[in-house]
Design an enzyme around this catalytic site. Structure first.
Site, short mmCIF file in Angstrom:
data_model
loop_
_atom_site.label_atom_id
_atom_site.label_comp_id
_atom_site.label_asym_id
_atom_site.label_seq_id
_atom_site.Cartn_x
_atom_site.Cartn_y
_atom_site.Cartn_z
N ASP A 1 0.85 -1.20 0.00
CA ASP A 1 0.00 0.00 0.00
C ASP A 1 0.88 1.25 0.00
OD1 ASP A 1 -2.45 -1.62 0.49
OD2 ASP A 1 -1.42 -2.03 2.37
N HIS B 1 -4.46 -3.42 6.42
CA HIS B 1 -4.23 -3.72 5.00
C HIS B 1 -5.58 -4.15 4.41
CE1 HIS B 1 -2.94 -5.15 1.18
NE2 HIS B 1 -3.44 -6.33 1.44
P1 NAX Z 1 -1.80 -18.35 -3.71
O1 NAX Z 1 -3.16 -18.93 -3.50
O2 NAX Z 1 -1.20 -18.33 -5.07
O3 NAX Z 1 -0.77 -19.11 -2.76
C1 NAX Z 1 -1.02 -19.38 -1.42
C2 NAX Z 1 -0.25 -20.62 -1.06
O4 NAX Z 1 -0.37 -20.82 0.34
C3 NAX Z 1 -0.77 -21.89 -1.73
O5 NAX Z 1 0.29 -22.54 -2.40
C4 NAX Z 1 -1.29 -22.72 -0.57
O6 NAX Z 1 -1.13 -24.11 -0.76
C5 NAX Z 1 -0.44 -22.19 0.58
N1 NAX Z 1 -0.98 -22.46 1.90
C6 NAX Z 1 -2.27 -22.48 2.31
N2 NAX Z 1 -2.37 -22.84 3.60
C7 NAX Z 1 -1.10 -23.03 4.03
C8 NAX Z 1 -0.56 -23.41 5.28
N3 NAX Z 1 -1.34 -23.69 6.33
N4 NAX Z 1 0.78 -23.52 5.38
C9 NAX Z 1 1.58 -23.29 4.31
N5 NAX Z 1 1.12 -22.92 3.10
C10 NAX Z 1 -0.22 -22.79 2.96
O7 NAX Z 1 -1.86 -16.90 -3.08
P2 NAX Z 1 -0.86 -15.66 -3.32
O8 NAX Z 1 -1.31 -14.86 -4.47
O9 NAX Z 1 0.53 -16.16 -3.28
O10 NAX Z 1 -1.20 -14.78 -2.02
C11 NAX Z 1 -0.86 -15.21 -0.73
C12 NAX Z 1 -1.52 -14.34 0.32
O11 NAX Z 1 -1.07 -13.00 0.23
C13 NAX Z 1 -3.04 -14.26 0.19
O12 NAX Z 1 -3.62 -14.40 1.47
C14 NAX Z 1 -3.26 -12.87 -0.34
O13 NAX Z 1 -4.55 -12.37 0.01
C15 NAX Z 1 -2.17 -12.12 0.36
N6 NAX Z 1 -1.80 -10.80 -0.16
C16 NAX Z 1 -1.42 -9.85 0.74
C17 NAX Z 1 -0.98 -8.62 0.36
C18 NAX Z 1 -0.55 -7.59 1.37
O14 NAX Z 1 -0.25 -6.48 0.94
N7 NAX Z 1 -0.50 -7.86 2.68
C19 NAX Z 1 -0.94 -8.23 -1.07
C20 NAX Z 1 -0.94 -9.39 -2.00
C21 NAX Z 1 -1.80 -10.56 -1.60
O15 NAX Z 1 -3.13 -10.28 -1.97
#
Ligand code: NAX
Length: 326
Positions: A157, A185
């Site tokens: 952000d 966020h």
């Molecule tokens: P993806 O769905 O591509 O990847 C998430 C990964 O996490 C998957 O491979 C899944 O298997 C794994 N996972 C799920 N549960 C798990 C656990 N208990 N232990 C270990 N791994 C686990 O999502 P992606 O685009 O990489 O985004 C990841 C996260 O970042 C999401 O929650 C998303 O909302 C968040 N974001 C946060 C942002 C921020 O500024 N704070 C911005 C970007 C993003 O939206």
């Protein structure tokens, strides 16, 4: 000497962008060797192994080793830096309480595993959404680890707020200093142009257009994630990875003299923000520790918006408290 870095959600799209930046030395600098510890759910371990093969093929000089786990206790053992990226996304029809509960099932055991085995200097950045409250859950379940070691990411952000301001004023990104994101966020977060500067001038004055700030700038930054999804057909990944690298790099290496960055950190009550919630503030860092910048100008325009985003976090805290997660 090498640093252990744990990345959860390693097989996801942010993980794919982030791991190469870490392994190439951009997270900790060119003199620090890295041992990567990747955590995934069992179904995604194979995909994480695929990413590890590509990391190996990149022949990064600073990358000492990669281990892949589906058990948080092992993934956090001896770790110095933990990037908690994996989270449970909101699916159709899911209520907020269900979302918080599902994430509690991830971040509570991860907090416990960090407390059980991470290195004494552990630093945690939570990226997985809802990031601030997930960080609060992990922190609340990490007995014996100082609360200050748990942070959540508002750096994306922050970077978006700088980029939009540079575009509006025609200034270079490097001319913009003292940007601050306050709050959650989420689209409620507040980018503060009263304290940000454009070539040393107060950004609010450099822009000179309250209507633009209130009705275009703030909503644009707040809803940028949705704009990216609309354009890309997928959520922000490389920019999120880049922001995570910025967050940790600055935490470890210190902020520039006279400038600050935005980090969501446990509130100490500064600026009348309720103590304990993990919320974004302007912070300076030095010697691996952060400090909330004090004495900033918070006019009524800012106060209203800070209260709004902080109220949202208090509601999230109340909801996870009801679930026994904090
Ligand atoms: P993806 O769905 O591509 O990847 C998430 C990964 O996490 C998957 O491979 C899944 O298997 C794994 N996972 C799920 N549960 C798990 C656990 N208990 N232990 C270990 N791994 C686990 O999502 P992606 O685009 O990489 O985004 C990841 C996260 O970042 C999401 O929650 C998303 O909302 C968040 N974001 C946060 C942002 C921020 O500024 N704070 C911005 C970007 C993003 O939206």
């Amino acid at each position: 000497m090498s640093t252990n870095v744990t990345v959860t959600g390693a097989a996801g799209q942010i993980g794919y962008a982030l791991l190469f930046r870490i392994a190439s030395g951009q997270l900790l600098g060119p003199d620090t060797k890295v041992r990567l510890k990747l955590l995934e759910i069992p179904q995604a371990v194979k995909a994480a192994e695929g990413t590890a093969l590509e990391l190996f093929d990149s022949a990064f000089e600073l990358l000492e080793d990669i281990d892949i786990y589906d058990d948080p206790t092992k993934a956090f053992e001896g770790t110095n830096i933990a990037l908690l990226v994996g989270a449970r996304p909101r699916t159709k029809g899911m209520e907020r309480a269900d979302l918080l509960e599902a994430n509690g099932g991830i971040f509570k055991p991860q907090g416990e595993a960090i407390a059980a085995g991470a290195a004494n200097d552990i630093k945690v950045l939570v990226v997985g959404n809802p990031a601030n409250t997930n960080a609060l859950i992990a922190q609340s379940n990490a007995d014996g680890v100082p609360a200050a070691r748990f942070t959540a990411m508002t750096r994306l952000d922050h970077n978006r707020a700088i980029a939009q301001l540079a575009q509006k004023t025609g200034a270079a990104v490097s001319d913009i200093t003292n940007m601050a994101i306050w709050g959650n966020h989420s689209p409620s977060m507040y980018p503060d142009l009263f304290n940000a500067k454009v070539k040393g001038e107060r950004a609010w004055d450099a822009v000179g257009d309250e209507n633009w700030v209130a009705n275009e700038y703030i909503p644009r930054v707040g809803k940028r994630g949705a704009e990216i999804i609309e354009a890309r057909g997928a959520s922000s990944a490389a920019s999120a990875a880049s922001a995570a690298v910025d967050h940790v790099y600055d935490w470890v290496n210190g902020t520039a003299e006279g400038d600050w960055v935005s980090m969501a950190v446990p509130s100490d009550g500064s600026y009348d923000v309720p103590e304990g919630i993990i919320t974004s503030f302007p912070v300076t860092t030095s010697g691996g520790e952060w400090k909330i910048v004090q004495g900033l100008d918070v006019p009524e325009f800012s106060r209203e918006r800070i209260n709004n985003t902080v109220n949202e976090l208090q509601e999230e805290r109340a909801a996870v408290a009801k679930l026994g997660l904090v």
